[in-house]
Scaffold this motif. Structure first.
Motif, PDB file in Angstrom:
ATOM      1  N   ILE A   1     -20.870  18.228 -24.886  1.00 54.86           N
ATOM      2  CA  ILE A   1     -19.744  17.661 -24.141  1.00 54.86           C
ATOM      3  C   ILE A   1     -19.439  16.243 -24.609  1.00 54.86           C
ATOM      4  O   ILE A   1     -18.277  15.835 -24.700  1.00 54.86           O
ATOM      5  CB  ILE A   1     -20.038  17.694 -22.628  1.00 54.86           C
ATOM      6  CG1 ILE A   1     -20.067  19.148 -22.125  1.00 54.86           C
ATOM      7  CG2 ILE A   1     -18.995  16.887 -21.849  1.00 54.86           C
ATOM      8  CD1 ILE A   1     -20.538  19.296 -20.686  1.00 54.86           C
ATOM      9  N   GLY A   2     -20.474  15.481 -24.920  1.00 54.60           N
ATOM     10  CA  GLY A   2     -20.265  14.110 -25.376  1.00 54.60           C
ATOM     11  C   GLY A   2     -19.486  14.043 -26.667  1.00 54.60           C
ATOM     12  O   GLY A   2     -18.543  13.247 -26.806  1.00 54.60           O
ATOM     13  N   ARG A   3     -19.863  14.870 -27.632  1.00 55.89           N
ATOM     14  CA  ARG A   3     -19.126  14.894 -28.904  1.00 55.89           C
ATOM     15  C   ARG A   3     -17.689  15.362 -28.688  1.00 55.89           C
ATOM     16  O   ARG A   3     -16.744  14.755 -29.222  1.00 55.89           O
ATOM     17  CB  ARG A   3     -19.827  15.811 -29.907  1.00 55.89           C
ATOM     18  CG  ARG A   3     -19.022  16.051 -31.177  1.00 55.89           C
ATOM     19  CD  ARG A   3     -19.813  16.815 -32.207  1.00 55.89           C
ATOM     20  NE  ARG A   3     -20.808  15.949 -32.833  1.00 55.89           N
ATOM     21  CZ  ARG A   3     -21.680  16.345 -33.756  1.00 55.89           C
ATOM     22  NH1 ARG A   3     -21.692  17.612 -34.154  1.00 55.89           N
ATOM     23  NH2 ARG A   3     -22.538  15.482 -34.281  1.00 55.89           N
ATOM     24  N   ALA A   4     -17.510  16.407 -27.901  1.00 57.01           N
ATOM     25  CA  ALA A   4     -16.163  16.926 -27.652  1.00 57.01           C
ATOM     26  C   ALA A   4     -15.291  15.875 -26.974  1.00 57.01           C
ATOM     27  O   ALA A   4     -14.098  15.747 -27.288  1.00 57.01           O
ATOM     28  CB  ALA A   4     -16.237  18.185 -26.798  1.00 57.01           C
ATOM     29  N   THR A   5     -15.878  15.096 -26.055  1.00 54.21           N
ATOM     30  CA  THR A   5     -15.113  14.062 -25.354  1.00 54.21           C
ATOM     31  C   THR A   5     -14.742  12.931 -26.293  1.00 54.21           C
ATOM     32  O   THR A   5     -13.613  12.425 -26.263  1.00 54.21           O
ATOM     33  CB  THR A   5     -15.901  13.527 -24.155  1.00 54.21           C
ATOM     34  OG1 THR A   5     -16.283  14.603 -23.302  1.00 54.21           O
ATOM     35  CG2 THR A   5     -15.063  12.545 -23.346  1.00 54.21           C
ATOM     36  N   ALA A   6     -15.683  12.515 -27.136  1.00 57.67           N
ATOM     37  CA  ALA A   6     -15.395  11.454 -28.096  1.00 57.67           C
ATOM     38  C   ALA A   6     -14.246  11.855 -29.018  1.00 57.67           C
ATOM     39  O   ALA A   6     -13.335  11.064 -29.293  1.00 57.67           O
ATOM     40  CB  ALA A   6     -16.645  11.138 -28.909  1.00 57.67           C
ATOM     41  N   ILE A   7     -14.275  13.086 -29.495  1.00 59.15           N
ATOM     42  CA  ILE A   7     -13.222  13.577 -30.389  1.00 59.15           C
ATOM     43  C   ILE A   7     -11.879  13.649 -29.660  1.00 59.15           C
ATOM     44  O   ILE A   7     -10.837  13.281 -30.207  1.00 59.15           O
ATOM     45  CB  ILE A   7     -13.622  14.945 -30.971  1.00 59.15           C
ATOM     46  CG1 ILE A   7     -14.797  14.779 -31.936  1.00 59.15           C
ATOM     47  CG2 ILE A   7     -12.437  15.623 -31.660  1.00 59.15           C
ATOM     48  CD1 ILE A   7     -15.422  16.081 -32.393  1.00 59.15           C
TER      49      ILE A   7
ATOM     50  N   GLN B   1      -6.442  11.225 -28.593  1.00 57.86           N
ATOM     51  CA  GLN B   1      -5.429  10.648 -27.700  1.00 57.86           C
ATOM     52  C   GLN B   1      -5.127   9.193 -28.038  1.00 57.86           C
ATOM     53  O   GLN B   1      -4.393   8.525 -27.314  1.00 57.86           O
ATOM     54  CB  GLN B   1      -5.896  10.760 -26.247  1.00 57.86           C
ATOM     55  CG  GLN B   1      -6.039  12.183 -25.742  1.00 57.86           C
ATOM     56  CD  GLN B   1      -4.732  12.926 -25.706  1.00 57.86           C
ATOM     57  OE1 GLN B   1      -3.687  12.364 -25.395  1.00 57.86           O
ATOM     58  NE2 GLN B   1      -4.760  14.202 -26.055  1.00 57.86           N
ATOM     59  N   GLY B   2      -5.735   8.696 -29.127  1.00 62.75           N
ATOM     60  CA  GLY B   2      -5.411   7.353 -29.601  1.00 62.75           C
ATOM     61  C   GLY B   2      -6.408   6.277 -29.280  1.00 62.75           C
ATOM     62  O   GLY B   2      -6.193   5.098 -29.615  1.00 62.75           O
TER      63      GLY B   2
ATOM     64  N   GLU C   1     -13.434  21.992 -22.761  1.00 63.39           N
ATOM     65  CA  GLU C   1     -12.819  22.049 -21.426  1.00 63.39           C
ATOM     66  C   GLU C   1     -13.363  20.967 -20.513  1.00 63.39           C
ATOM     67  O   GLU C   1     -12.611  20.343 -19.752  1.00 63.39           O
ATOM     68  CB  GLU C   1     -13.028  23.446 -20.833  1.00 63.39           C
ATOM     69  CG  GLU C   1     -12.151  24.481 -21.512  1.00 63.39           C
ATOM     70  CD  GLU C   1     -12.467  25.906 -21.108  1.00 63.39           C
ATOM     71  OE1 GLU C   1     -11.521  26.674 -20.871  1.00 63.39           O
ATOM     72  OE2 GLU C   1     -13.663  26.264 -21.019  1.00 63.39           O
ATOM     73  N   ALA C   2     -14.661  20.709 -20.586  1.00 63.49           N
ATOM     74  CA  ALA C   2     -15.228  19.597 -19.815  1.00 63.49           C
ATOM     75  C   ALA C   2     -14.706  18.273 -20.355  1.00 63.49           C
ATOM     76  O   ALA C   2     -14.385  17.349 -19.586  1.00 63.49           O
ATOM     77  CB  ALA C   2     -16.755  19.639 -19.878  1.00 63.49           C
ATOM     78  N   ALA C   3     -14.599  18.176 -21.676  1.00 62.20           N
ATOM     79  CA  ALA C   3     -14.103  16.952 -22.301  1.00 62.20           C
ATOM     80  C   ALA C   3     -12.675  16.644 -21.870  1.00 62.20           C
ATOM     81  O   ALA C   3     -12.338  15.496 -21.563  1.00 62.20           O
ATOM     82  CB  ALA C   3     -14.175  17.077 -23.821  1.00 62.20           C
ATOM     83  N   ALA C   4     -11.828  17.660 -21.845  1.00 61.94           N
ATOM     84  CA  ALA C   4     -10.432  17.450 -21.463  1.00 61.94           C
ATOM     85  C   ALA C   4     -10.327  16.900 -20.050  1.00 61.94           C
ATOM     86  O   ALA C   4      -9.454  16.066 -19.758  1.00 61.94           O
ATOM     87  CB  ALA C   4      -9.655  18.764 -21.578  1.00 61.94           C
TER      88      ALA C   4
ATOM     89  N   LEU D   1     -15.553  16.154  -9.448  1.00 66.08           N
ATOM     90  CA  LEU D   1     -14.695  17.294  -9.749  1.00 66.08           C
ATOM     91  C   LEU D   1     -15.470  18.400 -10.451  1.00 66.08           C
ATOM     92  O   LEU D   1     -15.986  18.211 -11.547  1.00 66.08           O
ATOM     93  CB  LEU D   1     -13.530  16.832 -10.630  1.00 66.08           C
ATOM     94  CG  LEU D   1     -12.504  17.887 -11.053  1.00 66.08           C
ATOM     95  CD1 LEU D   1     -11.844  18.517  -9.837  1.00 66.08           C
ATOM     96  CD2 LEU D   1     -11.467  17.251 -11.963  1.00 66.08           C
ATOM     97  N   SER D   2     -15.529  19.561  -9.817  1.00 71.98           N
ATOM     98  CA  SER D   2     -16.186  20.719 -10.429  1.00 71.98           C
ATOM     99  C   SER D   2     -15.354  21.254 -11.579  1.00 71.98           C
ATOM    100  O   SER D   2     -14.142  21.387 -11.472  1.00 71.98           O
ATOM    101  CB  SER D   2     -16.370  21.845  -9.407  1.00 71.98           C
ATOM    102  OG  SER D   2     -17.392  21.538  -8.492  1.00 71.98           O
ATOM    103  N   VAL D   3     -16.023  21.553 -12.676  1.00 68.20           N
ATOM    104  CA  VAL D   3     -15.398  22.266 -13.794  1.00 68.20           C
ATOM    105  C   VAL D   3     -16.325  23.461 -14.040  1.00 68.20           C
ATOM    106  O   VAL D   3     -17.188  23.442 -14.900  1.00 68.20           O
ATOM    107  CB  VAL D   3     -15.304  21.364 -15.042  1.00 68.20           C
ATOM    108  CG1 VAL D   3     -14.609  22.093 -16.184  1.00 68.20           C
ATOM    109  CG2 VAL D   3     -14.546  20.079 -14.712  1.00 68.20           C
ATOM    110  N   ASP D   4     -16.121  24.507 -13.241  1.00 71.48           N
ATOM    111  CA  ASP D   4     -17.142  25.554 -13.169  1.00 71.48           C
ATOM    112  C   ASP D   4     -16.585  26.978 -13.105  1.00 71.48           C
ATOM    113  O   ASP D   4     -17.310  27.922 -12.771  1.00 71.48           O
ATOM    114  CB  ASP D   4     -18.066  25.322 -11.981  1.00 71.48           C
ATOM    115  CG  ASP D   4     -17.363  25.480 -10.635  1.00 71.48           C
ATOM    116  OD1 ASP D   4     -16.137  25.679 -10.608  1.00 71.48           O
ATOM    117  OD2 ASP D   4     -18.056  25.426  -9.603  1.00 71.48           O
TER     118      ASP D   4
END
Length: 240
Positions: A8-14, A19-20, A211-214, A232-235
């Protein structure tokens, strides 16, 4: 972005870079953090890698100081780094393991916020997102240390949201259910874990890291400018 070396960390960073955002990619494993940074740069984004142990206060302080020195301030922080605990009941867990899991997950998140919040105040506001877990909202069997720490992160998030709202700082938690990260895939290999998780998820599948990253990136954005103090649940409907 802590714990940005994988999952999730890598996906969020990307996603943040897409998004700039200029992303400070941190992880205790500098090799995987460097890999994430290279992925961002190959896609045209800007990123800086910083080795970070969130359980070490001096490491956290230096990471935030380096961020401010390099880019003049901090606008958002996503606190994702943490670790799981062994699958066992409470009376079978040693105190050392319990303390280690709580120290890294809960105290580590506290330390990150301790130094991020003044940097955001200096910037005139911003947002923090903590990556908790559905284990921060209800019990996961045989995970007492992990669940206790994640419940603590949700509580810490809410207190910070209340205390720092006058400074224009929003603080929210994302609580993912089981997610098909590389770490999960390694644990699940050769078992029926994926099928079991899909069977008890209303959407019939597990989440992807993206999906968690978004969700985390959305909570950093102006689209949620009136949202603070939530978990917020993402489940895929499991909690419902």
């Amino acid at each position: 972005m802590t714990g940005a070396g994988s999952g999730i960390g890598r996906a969020t960073a990307i996603e943040l870079a897409g998004q700039g955002a200029t992303v400070i990619v941190t992880d205790i494993d500098e090799t995987t953090a460097t890999e994430t940074t290279e992925m961002i740069k190959e896609s045209g984004g800007e990123a800086l890698v910083v080795a970070l142990d969130i359980g070490d206060e001096s490491s956290v302080r230096m990471a935030v100081e380096r961020t401010v020195a390099a880019y003049g301030g901090l606008d958002f922080a996503v606190n994702n780094a943490g670790l799981a605990s062994h699958h066992r009941q409470l009376d079978q867990m040693g105190l050392a393991e319990f303390e280690r899991v709580v120290h890294v997950n809960l105290a580590g998140t506290f330390l990150c916020m301790k130094y991020e919040l003044p940097a955001l105040q200096s910037r005139g506001g911003g947002a923090i997102v903590t990556i908790a877990s559905n284990g921060g909202l209800y019990a996961i069997p045989h995970a007492p240390a992990y669940v206790a720490a994640k419940h603590g992160i949700v509580g810490l998030t809410k207190v910070a949201a209340v205390d720092y709202a006058p400074d224009g700082i929003r603080v929210n938690a994302v609580c993912p259910g089981p997610t098909r990260t590389p770490g999960f895939e390694r644990v699940a290999a050769g078992t029926d874990m994926v099928a079991m998780q899909e069977a008890i998820t209303r959407l019939g599948r597990m989440a992807t890291p993206q999906e968690a990253a978004a969700t985390a990136v959305w909570l950093c954005s102006d689209a949620t400018s009136y949202v603070t103090g939530i978990a917020l649940s993402v489940d895929g409907g499991r909690r419902a």
